[in-house]
Design an enzyme around this catalytic site. Structure first.
Site, mmCIF file in Angstrom:
data_model
loop_
_atom_site.group_PDB
_atom_site.id
_atom_site.type_symbol
_atom_site.label_atom_id
_atom_site.label_comp_id
_atom_site.label_asym_id
_atom_site.label_seq_id
_atom_site.Cartn_x
_atom_site.Cartn_y
_atom_site.Cartn_z
ATOM 1 N N VAL A 76 0.867 -1.186 0.000
ATOM 2 C CA VAL A 76 0.000 0.000 0.000
ATOM 3 C C VAL A 76 0.901 1.234 0.000
ATOM 4 C CG1 VAL A 76 -1.855 -1.215 1.216
ATOM 5 C CG2 VAL A 76 -0.162 0.046 2.550
ATOM 6 N N ALA A 78 3.180 4.271 0.833
ATOM 7 C CA ALA A 78 3.936 4.579 2.060
ATOM 8 C C ALA A 78 3.265 5.738 2.804
ATOM 9 C CB ALA A 78 5.360 4.948 1.689
ATOM 10 N N SER A 130 12.122 -3.967 -5.432
ATOM 11 C CA SER A 130 12.441 -3.164 -6.619
ATOM 12 C C SER A 130 12.181 -3.954 -7.892
ATOM 13 C CB SER A 130 13.899 -2.709 -6.587
ATOM 14 O OG SER A 130 14.173 -1.977 -7.761
ATOM 15 N N GLY A 131 11.824 -3.209 -8.937
ATOM 16 C CA GLY A 131 11.646 -3.832 -10.244
ATOM 17 C C GLY A 131 10.339 -3.451 -10.914
ATOM 18 N N GLY A 132 9.530 -2.661 -10.200
ATOM 19 C CA GLY A 132 8.269 -2.202 -10.776
ATOM 20 C C GLY A 132 7.317 -3.354 -11.005
ATOM 21 N N LYS A 184 16.762 -0.171 0.521
ATOM 22 C CA LYS A 184 15.938 0.192 -0.647
ATOM 23 C C LYS A 184 15.978 1.694 -0.885
ATOM 24 C CE LYS A 184 13.070 -0.222 -4.104
ATOM 25 N NZ LYS A 184 12.276 0.931 -4.298
ATOM 26 N N HIS A 187 19.130 2.375 -2.582
ATOM 27 C CA HIS A 187 18.970 1.866 -3.952
ATOM 28 C C HIS A 187 18.329 2.969 -4.808
ATOM 29 C CE1 HIS A 187 16.258 0.332 -7.079
ATOM 30 N NE2 HIS A 187 17.099 -0.687 -7.252
ATOM 31 N N ASN A 188 17.259 3.570 -4.272
ATOM 32 C CA ASN A 188 16.559 4.608 -5.030
ATOM 33 C C ASN A 188 17.412 5.863 -5.184
ATOM 34 O OD1 ASN A 188 14.497 2.740 -4.898
ATOM 35 N ND2 ASN A 188 12.923 4.282 -4.618
ATOM 36 N N GLU A 191 19.550 5.146 -7.928
ATOM 37 C CA GLU A 191 18.669 5.222 -9.127
ATOM 38 C C GLU A 191 18.542 6.683 -9.586
ATOM 39 O OE1 GLU A 191 14.863 2.978 -8.727
ATOM 40 O OE2 GLU A 191 13.897 4.910 -9.081
ATOM 41 N N LYS A 262 8.946 11.019 -5.554
ATOM 42 C CA LYS A 262 8.075 10.641 -4.433
ATOM 43 C C LYS A 262 8.781 10.716 -3.090
ATOM 44 C CE LYS A 262 5.182 7.381 -6.922
ATOM 45 N NZ LYS A 262 6.208 6.509 -7.538
ATOM 46 N N ARG A 289 15.945 17.595 -10.060
ATOM 47 C CA ARG A 289 14.493 17.362 -10.220
ATOM 48 C C ARG A 289 13.723 18.600 -9.757
ATOM 49 N NH1 ARG A 289 12.626 11.077 -9.370
ATOM 50 N NH2 ARG A 289 14.438 10.135 -10.340
ATOM 51 N N HIS A 454 35.411 28.724 17.995
ATOM 52 C CA HIS A 454 35.025 27.307 17.993
ATOM 53 C C HIS A 454 36.209 26.374 18.212
ATOM 54 C CE1 HIS A 454 30.924 28.190 16.980
ATOM 55 N NE2 HIS A 454 31.309 28.933 15.938
HETATM 56 C C1 6PG Z 1 11.955 0.438 -7.908
HETATM 57 C C2 6PG Z 1 11.652 1.906 -8.053
HETATM 58 C C3 6PG Z 1 10.316 2.219 -7.478
HETATM 59 C C4 6PG Z 1 9.754 3.553 -7.918
HETATM 60 C C5 6PG Z 1 10.532 4.712 -7.412
HETATM 61 C C6 6PG Z 1 10.251 5.976 -8.157
HETATM 62 O O1 6PG Z 1 12.979 0.157 -7.318
HETATM 63 O O2 6PG Z 1 11.181 -0.375 -8.409
HETATM 64 O O3 6PG Z 1 12.616 2.646 -7.397
HETATM 65 O O4 6PG Z 1 10.410 2.054 -6.100
HETATM 66 O O5 6PG Z 1 9.669 3.589 -9.282
HETATM 67 O O6 6PG Z 1 10.183 4.887 -6.073
HETATM 68 O O7 6PG Z 1 10.640 7.000 -7.346
HETATM 69 P P1 6PG Z 1 10.362 8.507 -7.690
HETATM 70 O O8 6PG Z 1 8.888 8.608 -7.979
HETATM 71 O O9 6PG Z 1 10.759 9.254 -6.470
HETATM 72 O O10 6PG Z 1 11.188 8.813 -8.886
#
Ligand code: 6PG
Length: 471
Positions: A76, A78, A130-132, A184, A187-188, A191, A262, A289, A454
């Site tokens: 669900v 976060a 991860s992996g959509g 994770k 990881h992001n 990414e 996100k 971004r 200091h």
């Molecule tokens: C994953 C992706 C997944 C998601 C991201 C996008 O590992 O499958 O990272 O978790 O696509 O959270 O993140 P943003 O919306 O912040 O780019």
């Protein structure tokens, strides 16, 4: 379906949830799905007719079909919804049941939830996935934390459904407490860094080398068949050939230049700052971004400043393209190094007890940052799990040394031409900072002591010192 038959139940039947259930059913596990929204349950039933998957319209019937001790995965959004679902579940569950949060939850929330559930006897696990949607169907990479005993009780089903790299499942217990969600999150962060580097490489090809979309696509595809092989380079190559269905243009050219997020990249940077880890490529990927979102302001500024990017001479294009590949390889290596170094620092800061080799191993398939290069990273940590930074590894330092010249050439070309090149520029300046035996931080110490007493430390003796400057 009646009686306790299902090995696992999943709450949150979006595409990802449906796909994960089908993946588990493929591995011959009887599983159940529940969603507060009955339309989602209808969709599950429709999509999974051929499978032994129980779609529940009520929480009670969902709980009833689960074998005890129950394993429940939450997929669900976060945030508060996770707390609401847990609150609904608690009265229905018993001592020994396990809740696994598979969303991108903030690791601090995960620690809080573990603590809140401690006295109920219900085990709570934060697990990054991860992996959509495709990954969930074919095999994702999964990063569970929590108590190791809890993991041992659930691991068979996840090992069966995870992606495989050289036959090894891309799931492993990451470490204590919120370790799974922390891994994770980083990881992001990585990414974000890799995506920004690819965006800047595209900008370089388009605006300095003057290449068209087909050539850009072919270039990324060529790179993907070499040492840069990775999921993100692969999909980037494909993006540039997609045509728009509403016009006769390439889709990439009709998409607005404003990227969304996100939060996981921002959390990575925020926590890096909190624990003193240095991840500037990830930091600027988040910044870019946000900068991209300031489109109206950028429009105003572009009318004040000349923002024409200087095209390279035609006879330079082929050499620059080779150098760009080299610079991207260098920058990818630096980005992974920064993320891994953050994990190393977090491991001692939060007592996660992370196994660095295992993290690299489970990222080799299924996840968004999967890449051939992760095998080099895995080997580096296999040799030394205590490695502070990949830049100190023998093989990786050889790569960086051999690409360094091209990296500098590309960054200076981009900066001279006026191209925004934050991620690449930060990769090389981070490298320069990290490899500096001496930095000008002595001046910072002096300034702090000058205006704020200091104190400072000396090279020649231990202790803290203060000077009445210029008196
Ligand atoms: C994953 C992706 C997944 C998601 C991201 C996008 O590992 O499958 O990272 O978790 O696509 O959270 O993140 P943003 O919306 O912040 O780019």
């Amino acid at each position: 379906m009646t009686g306790q038959k299902c090995e696992l139940g999943l709450i949150g039947l979006g595409t990802m949830g449906q796909n994960l259930l089908m993946n588990m059913a493929d591995s011959n596990y009887a599983v159940a799905g529940y969603d507060k929204n009955p339309e989602q349950v209808d969709k599950l039933k429709e999509a999974t007719k051929k499978y032994d998957i129980f779609g529940a319209y009520g929480l009670k019937s969902f709980i009833t079909v689960l074998k005890k001790p129950r394993i429940i995965v939450l997929l669900v959004p976060a945030g508060k919804i996770v707390d609401y679902v847990i609150a609904d579940l608690i009265p229905q569950l018993e001592n020994g049941d396990i809740i696994i949060d598979g969303g991108n939850s903030y690791f601090v929330d995960t620690d809080r939830r573990i603590e809140e559930l401690k006295d109920t006897g219900i085990h709570f696990v934060g697990m990054g996935i991860s992996g959509g949607a495709k990954g969930a169907r074919k095999g994702p990479s999964m990063m569970p934390g929590g108590h190791p005993d809890t993991w041992n009780r659930v691991k068979n089903i996840f090992e069966a459904t995870a992606a495989k790299a050289n036959g090894e499942p891309c799931v492993a217990h990451m470490g204590n407490g919120s370790a799974g969600h922390y891994v994770k999150m980083v990881h992001n962060g990585i990414e974000y860094g890799l995506m920004e580097l690819l965006a800047e490489a595209y900008d370089f090809m388009k605006n300095i080398l003057g290449l068209d979309n087909d050539t850009i696509s072919q270039t990324f595809k060529k790179w993907d068949s070499g040492r840069l092989q990775s999921f993100l380079v692969e999909i980037t190559g494909k993006i540039f050939t997609q045509m728009d269905t509403e016009s006769d243009q390439y889709l990439i050219d009709v998409i607005r230049d404003e990227s969304k997020s996100k939060g996981t990249g921002k959390w990575t940077s925020q926590d890096a700052m909190d624990i003193g880890a240095t991840v500037p490529v990830i930091d600027v990927a988040v910044v870019m971004r946000y900068l991209s979102a300031l489109k109206p302001e950028r429009g105003k500024a572009s009318s004040i400043y000349n923002n024409e990017v200087q095209l390279a001479a035609k006879d330079q294009v082929s050499t620059l393209l080779d150098q760009l590949e080299s610079a991207l390889y260098f920058s990818f290596a630096v980005t992974y190094a920064q993320g891994m170094a953050q994990l190393k620092t977090a491991s001692s800061e939060y007592k996660f007890n992370l196994n660095m080799e295992s993290i690299a191993a489970i990222w080799r398939a299924g996840c968004i940052i999967r890449a051939d290069f992760l095998e080099d990273i895995r080997k580096a940590y296999q040799e030394n799990n205590d490695l502070e930074n990949l830049l100190l590894d023998g093989s990786i330092s050889n790569i960086l040394k051999s690409e360094e010249g091209n990296m500098r050439k590309i960054v200076s070309t981009a900066i001279t031409a006026g191209l925004p090149f934050m991620a690449f520029a930060n990769a090389i300046t981070y490298f320069d900072g990290y490899r500096s035996k001496r930095l000008p931080a002595n001046l910072i110490q002096a300034q702090r002591d000058y205006f704020g007493s200091h104190t400072y430390e000396r090279m020649d003796k231990e202790g803290k010192f203060h000077t009445e400057w210029n008196n």
